[in-house]
Design a protein around this motif. Structure first.
Motif, PDB file in Angstrom:
ATOM      1  N   CYS A 420      36.004 -24.207  -2.424  1.00 38.92           N
ATOM      2  CA  CYS A 420      34.756 -24.232  -3.194  1.00 38.92           C
ATOM      3  C   CYS A 420      33.543 -24.319  -2.272  1.00 38.92           C
ATOM      4  CB  CYS A 420      34.762 -25.418  -4.151  1.00 38.92           C
ATOM      5  SG  CYS A 420      35.967 -25.296  -5.491  1.00 38.92           S
ATOM      6  N   PHE A 424      30.669 -21.481  -1.977  1.00 45.92           N
ATOM      7  CA  PHE A 424      29.260 -21.855  -2.199  1.00 45.92           C
ATOM      8  C   PHE A 424      28.380 -21.300  -1.084  1.00 45.92           C
ATOM      9  CE2 PHE A 424      25.837 -24.888  -1.194  1.00 45.92           C
ATOM     10  CZ  PHE A 424      25.092 -24.803  -2.362  1.00 45.92           C
ATOM     11  N   ASP A 526      31.259 -18.857 -10.897  1.00 47.06           N
ATOM     12  CA  ASP A 526      30.237 -19.906 -10.824  1.00 47.06           C
ATOM     13  C   ASP A 526      30.869 -21.273 -10.579  1.00 47.06           C
ATOM     14  OD1 ASP A 526      27.897 -18.466 -11.090  1.00 47.06           O
ATOM     15  OD2 ASP A 526      27.981 -18.460 -13.286  1.00 47.06           O
ATOM     16  N   SER A 529      32.348 -21.624  -6.955  1.00 51.24           N
ATOM     17  CA  SER A 529      31.376 -21.520  -5.868  1.00 51.24           C
ATOM     18  C   SER A 529      30.279 -22.563  -5.991  1.00 51.24           C
ATOM     19  CB  SER A 529      30.752 -20.119  -5.834  1.00 51.24           C
ATOM     20  OG  SER A 529      30.104 -19.826  -7.053  1.00 51.24           O
ATOM     21  N   THR A 530      30.595 -23.639  -6.699  1.00 51.53           N
ATOM     22  CA  THR A 530      29.694 -24.780  -6.787  1.00 51.53           C
ATOM     23  C   THR A 530      30.254 -25.886  -5.909  1.00 51.53           C
ATOM     24  OG1 THR A 530      29.082 -24.221  -9.047  1.00 51.53           O
ATOM     25  CG2 THR A 530      28.623 -26.473  -8.317  1.00 51.53           C
ATOM     26  N   SER A 531      29.468 -26.323  -4.953  1.00 50.18           N
ATOM     27  CA  SER A 531      29.964 -27.334  -4.012  1.00 50.18           C
ATOM     28  C   SER A 531      30.115 -28.659  -4.728  1.00 50.18           C
ATOM     29  CB  SER A 531      28.990 -27.482  -2.843  1.00 50.18           C
ATOM     30  OG  SER A 531      29.497 -28.379  -1.893  1.00 50.18           O
TER      31      SER A 531
END
Length: 818
Positions: A420, A424, A526, A529-531
């Motif tokens: 992830c 991101f 989404d 790819s969100t830290s």
């Protein structure tokens, strides 16, 4: 025509098997097999088999490459002529012999010479038809003699301890009057000792030959004593004569690496240079980037770099830095990460290491379902069978695609944190570089998670440990069609139909040409790819991680007391436990429990919750005279299991250790041997509840960042730099040329990415200095090791090529070379 498959063997132990290519005399496999070699070996062998209509395999031929010859064929396609397979030539293992020639005064006062031959032990003998009951036959060979004597049979072991002495009379020529210690040279040259190893068989066909050695008595020399290990050799003139040219040939590409790893402090300069790569300005001047530039294949550099950065917790900043630099060099958003760059290879390797469990949880249940149901899914009218209906096949395929698409797009919460964080970084860099293209933030991530992660795993589930074997041709075709569709769904391409060369695939894709599929992909991308941190253990349903058939010690529960005591079921009249106590069982491991069943599909005979596994360790062969043993230790007892081969044993140990690594009551010590005859064989303690006598190995740490030997990976990187030293020097010249002339790059230097010549030159100078220092240490190590090397020792047995060198060493007092 033939239905052929190929096996990969360490000596005679099979560790991998290819798919069966049906009805072909020129089969193409195109399969990669990678493994860490868990034991010493003599030959890397490849066997070709033909499966007949009755499912019985007949051998065609083999290729056997000696360990010391593997470097000759390193990394290049080579055609090997198939050799005949013969029971008399399939040998492995080594034997330890001691010979002593002494003078004996007879009753008549005459002096005679006797040869005392001591057969001490053997190691690594092959298992024949599931057993090894070896004995040695010792003969003194001469022009007019052939005396033969035998040792006792050692049951159920391929590492027998004989320690038996045999005496042979050596007659001296009557004309000799000298009373010297050794016999006359002419007489010695005519005598030799022959030691053959046999497997005692109860079958009517007789005992099986395991290998032998022939030792001329001239090795005794002046001292009259000879003590050495020997590699067993094939029988002389054994086997039937087969025309080699009739067997065909096999094309292989072998990559074999063997490194000596020094203590950690030796690698500090090179390791610090590599780990500082993420902070280098520009990143193209860093040591890690330079490695990618000089290596012939980016994959060579990516594998050790990723493992090193994972180990030290710096993989995210490193990949972020090289990805940002690559995105800035990209002109068209449609070609982002399309090439085999260092960035793409490093992300591939990271996903392979960090995302394997994620793949298992997400895809394995539906892949198992597809492989079990065998529903027809062919939608190519040309390939359609007469009995199949095109519309029914299309509907079967659509249901499978919908199912897999659903499990993928709802799995975002289980995506590993390290993946992830990398996604991101990719999304933010791509969105900043191409602000006009609104979809680039998605395609930058989907080009990895769909194109390089899920789609290949669906296409070849056996390569991603989702299936133990190759799918059958019909199922493989189904998975190919699913993989193509999923890849296109995840790509978010503007023109979906244009992605398919086949018209039938474009027509099939119309079923999925709806906005809800694109929205599901974007929501999934989404999410991953969100830290942020995700709880990877919040899995409600059991997920099957591994299954297979192995042998287990049969045990029963004694009903005394409320808890009961676990007792070993003995075979009648036996003092030790053997094969009769072990039964073939089907094992299944999920994220919840470890179970075994009488056969596949039946109810569980035994169930062990994952939280009850306190340790998973190897079991010494001495315990049951059986190899490839390991133990699953629980609070009340240990479960003893035998795998089919050494690679499978390590796979079970690794995955069992990994799923139980976070258990709060894990042991710190264990018993490497079994509790038999009232005591532990390892430490001789009498109490069955005595604490372990050996520290646990720990196996695979729960944190992927620690599942690496950092020194070993740095040594691998050093080896690469050393191998490509010519390119490093050439890159230095390119930096000098670009820095001095500041004009168009010379054509011979144009293959290197050099953004800042001066900074890159500084890095290269530091790299070369660190590599040269390590090179000096390796040279010293090899020189010291050579001085200590003794041919005939257990580590360096005498073989067919080393014997002459050994004799030269005995006859000359000067130094020798190999």
């Amino acid at each position: 025509m033939r239905d052929c498959f190929c096996t990969v063997n360490l000596d005679q132990e099979e560790v991998f098997r290819t798919k069966i290519v049906e009805k072909s005399l020129c089969p193409f496999y195109g399969e990669d097999f990678y493994c860490e070699i868990p034991r010493s070996f003599r030959h890397l062998s490849f066997y070709i088999f033909d499966r007949d209509v009755f499912r019985r395999d007949s051998s065609i031929g083999k290729v056997a490459v000696k360990k010391e010859d593997l470097q000759k064929y390193q990394g290049k396609d080579t055609w090997f002529q198939l050799q005949p397979i013969s029971a008399d030539s399939e040998v492995q293992g080594k034997v330890h012999l001691e010979l002593r020639l002494s003078e004996v005064i007879t009753d008549s006062g005459a002096i005679s010479h006797k040869l005392a031959t001591r057969v001490l032990e053997c190691q690594g003998l092959p298992i024949v038809n599931g057993q090894c009951d070896p004995y040695a036959a010792v003969s003194l060979l001469g022009p007019s003699r052939s005396e033969a004597k035998k040792t006792k049979v050692k049951r159920k072991t391929n590492n027998p301890q004989f320690d038996e002495v045999f005496y042979f009379e050596v007659t001296r020529p009557p004309s000799c009057t000298k009373r010297q210690f050794d016999v006359e040279e002419d007489d010695v040259d005519k005598l030799a000792l022959r030691v053959d190893l046999w497997n005692a068989s109860n079958l009517k066909f007789g005992d099986e030959f395991l290998g032998g050695v022939r030792v001329p008595l001239r090795v005794l020399g002046q001292a009259g004593v000879h003590d050495a290990w020997y590699f067993l050799q094939p029988r002389e003139n054994g086997g039937k004569s087969v025309k080699v040219e009739d067997l065909g040939s096999l094309r292989l590409n072998i990559v074999y690496t063997e490194d000596h790893v020094f203590p950690s402090e030796h690698y500090t300069p090179l390791r610090d240079l590599l780990l500082d790569s993420a902070n280098a300005e520009p990143v193209s001047a860093s040591a890690a980037h330079v490695l990618g530039e000089v290596c012939r294949e980016k994959q060579e550099a990516a594998v050790p770099l990723v493992r090193l950065f994972l180990h030290y917790g710096k993989i995210v900043p490193f990949i972020s830095a090289i990805a940002h630099a690559e995105i800035n060099r990209t002109q068209d958003p449609n070609t982002i990460f399309r090439g085999n760059s260092l960035t793409s290879k490093c992300i591939d390797e990271t996903m392979k290491l960090a995302g394997m469990h994620y793949l298992q949880v997400t895809l394995k249940p539906i892949i198992d379902e597809i492989c079990t149901e065998h529903k027809p899914c062919e939608i190519d009218p040309v390939k359609l069978k007469e009995s199949e209906n095109l519309e029914a096949n299309r509907e079967n395929l659509r249901q499978y695609v919908d199912h897999i698409f659903g499990v993928i797009t709802t799995s975002g919460v289980r995506c590993p944190t390290v993946m992830c964080d990398i996604f991101f970084s990719l999304r933010e860099s791509a969105a900043t570089r191409f602000q006009v293209d609104q979809d680039v933030r998605y395609t930058a991530v989907s080009s990895f998670i769909f194109l390089r992660f899920f789609a290949p795993a669906i296409l070849s589930p056996n390569l991603f440990q989702l299936r133990p074997h190759h799918p059958d041709p019909a199922t493989s075709r189904t998975l190919t069609l699913i993989s193509k569709t999923i890849q296109t769904l995840g790509s978010l391409a503007k023109s979906k139909s244009a992605n398919f060369k086949e018209s039938y695939m474009a027509a099939f894709y119309d079923h999925f040409n709806e906005q809800k599929y694109a929205d599901a992909v974007k929501n999934f991308l989404d999410l991953i790819s969100t830290s942020g941190k995700w709880d990877q253990k919040s899995i409600e349903t059991p997920i099957m991680l591994k299954e297979g058939s192995v042998r287990v010690m049969v045990q029963r529960v004694d009903g005394r007391g409320s808890k009961g005591r676990f007792m070993i079921k003995r075979a009648q009249g036996r003092k030790r436990f053997g094969m009769k106590n072990f039964k073939k069982r089907w094992f299944r491991l999920t994220n919840h429990e470890f179970t075994y069943h009488k056969t596949k599909g039946e109810g569980a005979l035994c169930s062990i919750p994952i939280e009850n596994i306190l340790a998973v360790e190897r079991l010494e062969e001495e315990s049951f005279k059986m190899k490839n043993m390991f133990q699953v230790i629980q609070p009340e007892r240990a479960l003893y299991i035998q795998a089919n081969n050494c690679v499978e044993a390590r796979d079970w140990i690794d995955i069992l250790t990994k799923v139980s690594q976070c258990n709060r009551k894990r042991l710190s010590t264990y018993h490497p041997s079994a509790y038999l005859n009232g005591h532990w064989l390892c430490c001789r303690l009498l109490a069955d509840t005595a604490p372990g006598c050996t520290p646990c190995t720990g196996g695979l740490p729960a944190n992927i960042q620690l599942d690496v030997d950092g020194d070993r990976e740095t040594e691998r990187i050093y080896s690469l730099f050393s191998a490509y030293m010519t390119k490093l020097t050439k890159m230095q010249e390119a930096c000098g040329s670009k820095s001095v002339y500041d004009g168009p790059e010379q054509e011979e230097y144009s293959s290197f990415v050099i953004d800042d010549p001066q900074e890159t030159y500084k890095s290269l100078r530091q790299i070369i200095s660190a590599v040269q220092t390590l090179e000096q240490q390796h040279t010293k190590y090899k020189r010291d090791k050579f001085k200590k090397t003794k041919i005939g020792s257990q580590e360096h047995p005498i073989g067919d090529k080393s014997f002459q060198c050994y004799v030269r060493q005995q006859s000359e007092s000067s130094t020798y070379s190999i």
